[in-house]
Design a protein around this motif. Structure first.
Motif, mmCIF file in Angstrom:
data_model
loop_
_atom_site.group_PDB
_atom_site.id
_atom_site.type_symbol
_atom_site.label_atom_id
_atom_site.label_comp_id
_atom_site.label_asym_id
_atom_site.label_seq_id
_atom_site.Cartn_x
_atom_site.Cartn_y
_atom_site.Cartn_z
ATOM 1 N N HIS A 1 -3.208 -3.948 -2.901
ATOM 2 C CA HIS A 1 -2.546 -2.914 -2.104
ATOM 3 C C HIS A 1 -3.471 -1.811 -1.617
ATOM 4 O O HIS A 1 -3.132 -0.627 -1.685
ATOM 5 C CB HIS A 1 -1.387 -2.292 -2.881
ATOM 6 N N LEU A 2 -4.632 -2.164 -1.138
ATOM 7 C CA LEU A 2 -5.467 -1.176 -0.454
ATOM 8 C C LEU A 2 -5.108 -1.205 1.029
ATOM 9 O O LEU A 2 -4.535 -2.173 1.515
ATOM 10 C CB LEU A 2 -6.950 -1.510 -0.610
ATOM 11 N N VAL A 3 -5.458 -0.132 1.750
ATOM 12 C CA VAL A 3 -5.337 -0.152 3.204
ATOM 13 C C VAL A 3 -6.611 -0.805 3.728
ATOM 14 O O VAL A 3 -7.694 -0.228 3.661
ATOM 15 C CB VAL A 3 -5.169 1.268 3.766
ATOM 16 N N GLY B 1 2.289 9.720 -6.361
ATOM 17 C CA GLY B 1 2.837 11.060 -6.184
ATOM 18 C C GLY B 1 2.755 11.579 -4.760
ATOM 19 O O GLY B 1 3.106 12.730 -4.505
ATOM 20 N N ALA B 2 2.292 10.740 -3.814
ATOM 21 C CA ALA B 2 2.184 11.204 -2.435
ATOM 22 C C ALA B 2 3.570 11.363 -1.804
ATOM 23 O O ALA B 2 4.488 10.616 -2.134
ATOM 24 C CB ALA B 2 1.353 10.215 -1.619
ATOM 25 N N SER C 1 -3.886 16.414 4.600
ATOM 26 C CA SER C 1 -3.729 15.050 4.092
ATOM 27 C C SER C 1 -3.318 14.051 5.170
ATOM 28 O O SER C 1 -3.044 12.911 4.868
ATOM 29 C CB SER C 1 -2.690 15.033 2.962
ATOM 30 N N LEU C 2 -3.273 14.481 6.431
ATOM 31 C CA LEU C 2 -2.734 13.590 7.457
ATOM 32 C C LEU C 2 -3.723 12.536 7.929
ATOM 33 O O LEU C 2 -3.335 11.514 8.474
ATOM 34 C CB LEU C 2 -2.230 14.413 8.649
ATOM 35 N N GLN D 1 2.863 11.919 3.799
ATOM 36 C CA GLN D 1 1.516 11.507 3.388
ATOM 37 C C GLN D 1 1.418 9.984 3.312
ATOM 38 O O GLN D 1 0.416 9.398 3.728
ATOM 39 C CB GLN D 1 1.169 12.119 2.023
ATOM 40 N N LEU E 1 -3.836 12.301 -2.944
ATOM 41 C CA LEU E 1 -2.992 12.925 -1.909
ATOM 42 C C LEU E 1 -2.000 13.928 -2.483
ATOM 43 O O LEU E 1 -1.723 14.967 -1.870
ATOM 44 C CB LEU E 1 -2.215 11.843 -1.148
ATOM 45 N N ALA E 2 -1.460 13.614 -3.671
ATOM 46 C CA ALA E 2 -0.388 14.451 -4.225
ATOM 47 C C ALA E 2 -0.847 15.895 -4.419
ATOM 48 O O ALA E 2 -0.042 16.819 -4.358
ATOM 49 C CB ALA E 2 0.093 13.863 -5.544
ATOM 50 N N GLN F 1 -6.683 9.794 -8.828
ATOM 51 C CA GLN F 1 -5.375 10.408 -9.031
ATOM 52 C C GLN F 1 -5.403 11.300 -10.271
ATOM 53 O O GLN F 1 -4.521 12.145 -10.467
ATOM 54 C CB GLN F 1 -4.340 9.289 -9.182
ATOM 55 N N PHE G 1 -9.455 15.382 4.889
ATOM 56 C CA PHE G 1 -9.536 15.498 3.431
ATOM 57 C C PHE G 1 -10.608 16.517 3.058
ATOM 58 O O PHE G 1 -11.716 16.492 3.602
ATOM 59 C CB PHE G 1 -9.896 14.152 2.788
ATOM 60 N N PRO H 1 0.821 -1.222 0.000
ATOM 61 C CA PRO H 1 0.000 0.000 0.000
ATOM 62 C C PRO H 1 0.853 1.270 0.000
ATOM 63 O O PRO H 1 0.501 2.257 -0.663
ATOM 64 C CB PRO H 1 -0.811 -0.129 1.297
ATOM 65 N N ALA I 1 1.268 8.651 6.857
ATOM 66 C CA ALA I 1 -0.001 8.887 7.543
ATOM 67 C C ALA I 1 -1.139 8.067 6.946
ATOM 68 O O ALA I 1 -2.071 7.707 7.661
ATOM 69 C CB ALA I 1 -0.350 10.374 7.491
ATOM 70 N N LEU J 1 0.810 4.257 -2.932
ATOM 71 C CA LEU J 1 0.603 5.704 -2.743
ATOM 72 C C LEU J 1 1.817 6.482 -3.234
ATOM 73 O O LEU J 1 1.683 7.575 -3.775
ATOM 74 C CB LEU J 1 0.335 6.022 -1.270
ATOM 75 N N LEU K 1 -2.808 17.578 -2.449
ATOM 76 C CA LEU K 1 -3.260 18.173 -1.191
ATOM 77 C C LEU K 1 -2.103 18.802 -0.425
ATOM 78 O O LEU K 1 -0.992 18.283 -0.451
ATOM 79 C CB LEU K 1 -3.879 17.100 -0.283
ATOM 80 N N ARG L 1 -9.192 4.394 -7.211
ATOM 81 C CA ARG L 1 -8.104 5.190 -6.623
ATOM 82 C C ARG L 1 -7.213 5.770 -7.729
ATOM 83 O O ARG L 1 -6.805 6.928 -7.662
ATOM 84 C CB ARG L 1 -7.277 4.311 -5.676
ATOM 85 N N ARG M 1 -9.172 0.813 6.211
ATOM 86 C CA ARG M 1 -9.885 2.040 5.868
ATOM 87 C C ARG M 1 -11.039 1.748 4.915
ATOM 88 O O ARG M 1 -11.054 0.731 4.220
ATOM 89 C CB ARG M 1 -8.911 3.033 5.240
ATOM 90 N N ALA N 1 -7.143 8.505 -1.198
ATOM 91 C CA ALA N 1 -5.681 8.469 -1.093
ATOM 92 C C ALA N 1 -5.012 8.637 -2.453
ATOM 93 O O ALA N 1 -3.856 9.054 -2.522
ATOM 94 C CB ALA N 1 -5.236 7.162 -0.436
ATOM 95 N N GLY N 2 -5.747 8.334 -3.540
ATOM 96 C CA GLY N 2 -5.178 8.556 -4.871
ATOM 97 C C GLY N 2 -4.924 10.026 -5.154
ATOM 98 O O GLY N 2 -4.088 10.375 -5.982
#
Lengths: 270, 257
Positions: free
Chosen positions: B95-97, A182-183, B119-120, A187, B111-112, B169, B125, A174, A190, A178, B114, B165, B100, B108-109
């Protein structure tokens, strides 16, 4: 069909022979180590058997426990609360330090950062909490506060190590997913790493809370207060029936903390 | 043709070797916007490595990767990351969490795009991202499972969440590394149909590594066959013949790693 009619095939020889020599050497070394340890610790079953009367007398004096409310039970309960408070703060206040060291001490960090963080954690683990307590007693005097400070120092090292190992063990998939979206590093931490490790981190935290509550036994020796302080006191005064009461209280306390942490961990596990 | 290629993916002379073993020996291929290209080949033929080089999980030894008309050659740091962000990847292991919700995973896709302070944690969000993620979930047909934990969904549903996801992105190039290998036949068909639809209706350039020639035949616009680190086969999905497949997977060519 009888057993003799079952199909059979010869077992092919293994390419690698089992390491008989290595196994034998390990067995001899382990055996020798136990003999030396037996001598070093002066183990003598005969002395134990001969001295059973002494043990019986000691236990006889401890039973029945002294359940006098004003003299024993009430001060014991108050001391239990102090013990619990020392364990609670000793655990909670060590979270920030342990978290920082754990994150810096996971694989994949810069080697210098990794080694430095590992060394700090090793040092904090190597110094017994009772030594930390003595150091802090010289600064803040005898009492529970010195105990809290001592537990925090020791626990940062232990919990940091346990946490960094838990982080190392998780599936990196995972986080990779991410990262390629691009995270940034924080990020990813977290949103992929933390959610995956939180159950085991909390489980380890509760385990350390359990240990820290019991650690105040040693801290009682340096006057950190709590129920274990009363246990030491009653031993010195030969009041073994009071000691028994306090030990029962510790037993209840430890079992209660254990039940609580087991319940929380069950809720957290998926 | 060139205009649509500009909005897709093109790879020129991609090379990669691990400790003397050549995995990619100069691979050229292109995926245009609006088409689904399937890469076939034995284990170790380099198809996954090719996708991993494009997305940046593996560093290629040489060659040029162009995403939406922009070459990644010579780019570094944030500029490289920004150009790469037009491509997204879904994985065999999904590869998911797991802890959640589906919606939080889709978010989460994004995040870049934000700021760090928003984003924490999922609670931080922005609403705009959550609503966009909701639209992406709806696109893969899972809007009604938004608040279910990802770990509770079936394998096929989880892979569709992973696709959502990638959509969240904002990817225009979608790479799929054995996306259906862990799924049952019905779920596999559903995911492949989704990938094809994303190419044909939404205009994404989709490249998928598969191990099932049947699925390639049914869903792919084009099929590329890798053997020994080179592209040895290129044909339309519908014209993929049994002898093509046999040549790709010929037992005497298989080198078990």
């Amino acid at each position: 069909m009888t057993a003799t009619e079952r199909p059979r095939r010869p077992v092919p020889a293994r390419a690698r022979k089992p390491l008989y020599v290595a196994v034998a050497v390990i067995a001899v070394v382990l055996g020798a180590a136990h003999v030396l340890a037996w001598q070093a610790t002066e183990v003598s079953p005969g002395a134990l058997v001969d001295g059973w009367r002494g043990m019986a007398r000691f236990l006889g004096e401890a039973l029945p426990p002294d359940l006098d409310w004003d003299e024993v039970v009430q001060p014991g309960l108050e001391a239990c609360l102090t013990t619990l408070a020392i364990g609670l703060l000793g655990t909670t206040l060590s979270v920030p330090g342990a978290l920082v060291l754990a994150v810096l001490g996971t694989r994949g960090r810069h080697p210098v950062v990794y080694q430095l963080s590992r060394s700090v954690m090793s040092f904090l683990r190597a110094v017994p909490d009772v030594v930390f307590a003595l150091v802090f007693v010289t600064a803040v005097g005898l009492g529970p506060f010195a105990g809290v400070l001592a537990l925090v120092c020791h626990n940062v090292g232990v919990m940091g190590k346990l946490w960094s190992e838990a982080v190392d063990e998780i599936d990196s998939g995972p986080a990779d997913a991410l990262r390629v979206s691009g995270a940034g590093a924080v990020q990813v931490l977290a949103n992929a790493v933390l959610p995956a490790v939180v159950p085991s981190l909390v489980g380890l935290l509760l385990y350390r809370f359990d240990v820290n509550v019991r650690s105040s036994l040693v801290l009682g020796l340096v006057g950190a207060g709590g129920v274990e302080f009363l246990i030491n006191q009653s031993i010195q005064l030969f009041e073994f029936d009071q000691m028994a009461t306090y030990i029962l209280m510790v037993l209840v306390l430890v079992v209660a903390v254990d039940l609580l942490s087991a319940a929380v961990r069950r809720r957290l596990s998926d | 043709m060139t205009t649509s290629l500009d909005s897709g993916l093109s790879v020129r002379g991609l090379r990669k070797s691990y400790g003397g073993r050549t995995v990619l020996a100069g691979v050229d291929f292109a995926v245009a916007a609006g088409e689904l290209v399937v890469l076939l080949g034995t284990n170790g033929s380099g198809k996954s490595t090719a996708l991993r080089c494009v997305i940046g999980l593996t560093e290629p030894d040489g060659g040029e990767i162009t995403l939406r008309g922009k070459s990644l050659k010579g780019l570094s740091g944030t500029e490289l990351a920004r150009s790469r962000r037009t491509a997204a990847m879904v994985f065999q292991q999904i590869h998911l969490v797991r802890r959640r919700s589906a919606l939080d995973n889709v978010c989460a896709g994004g995040l870049a795009g934000l700021p760090l302070s928003r984003s924490l944690a999922p609670a931080l969000f922005p609403r705009e991202l959550r609503e966009h993620a909701m639209a992406c979930l709806d696109r893969v047909g899972l809007a009604d499972r938004a608040h279910d934990r990802a770990g509770r969904l079936s394998g096929g549903q989880q892979q569709r969440v992973a696709v959502a996801r990638a959509l969240c992105q904002g990817a225009k190039v979608l790479l799929a590394d054995e996306p259906v290998s862990a799924l049952d036949p019905a779920a596999a068909t559903q995911v492949m149909a989704l990938l094809a639809e994303l190419a044909h209706r939404d205009g994404l350039a989709v490249a998928a590594v598969l191990h099932q020639p049947e699925l390639a035949r049914r869903h792919a616009d084009r099929v590329l066959g890798l053997l020994g680190g080179e592209i040895r086969l290129s044909c339309r999905g519908t014209t993929l013949s049994d002898s093509d497949i046999e040549a790709l997977y010929a037992p005497d060519r298989v080198e078990e790693a």
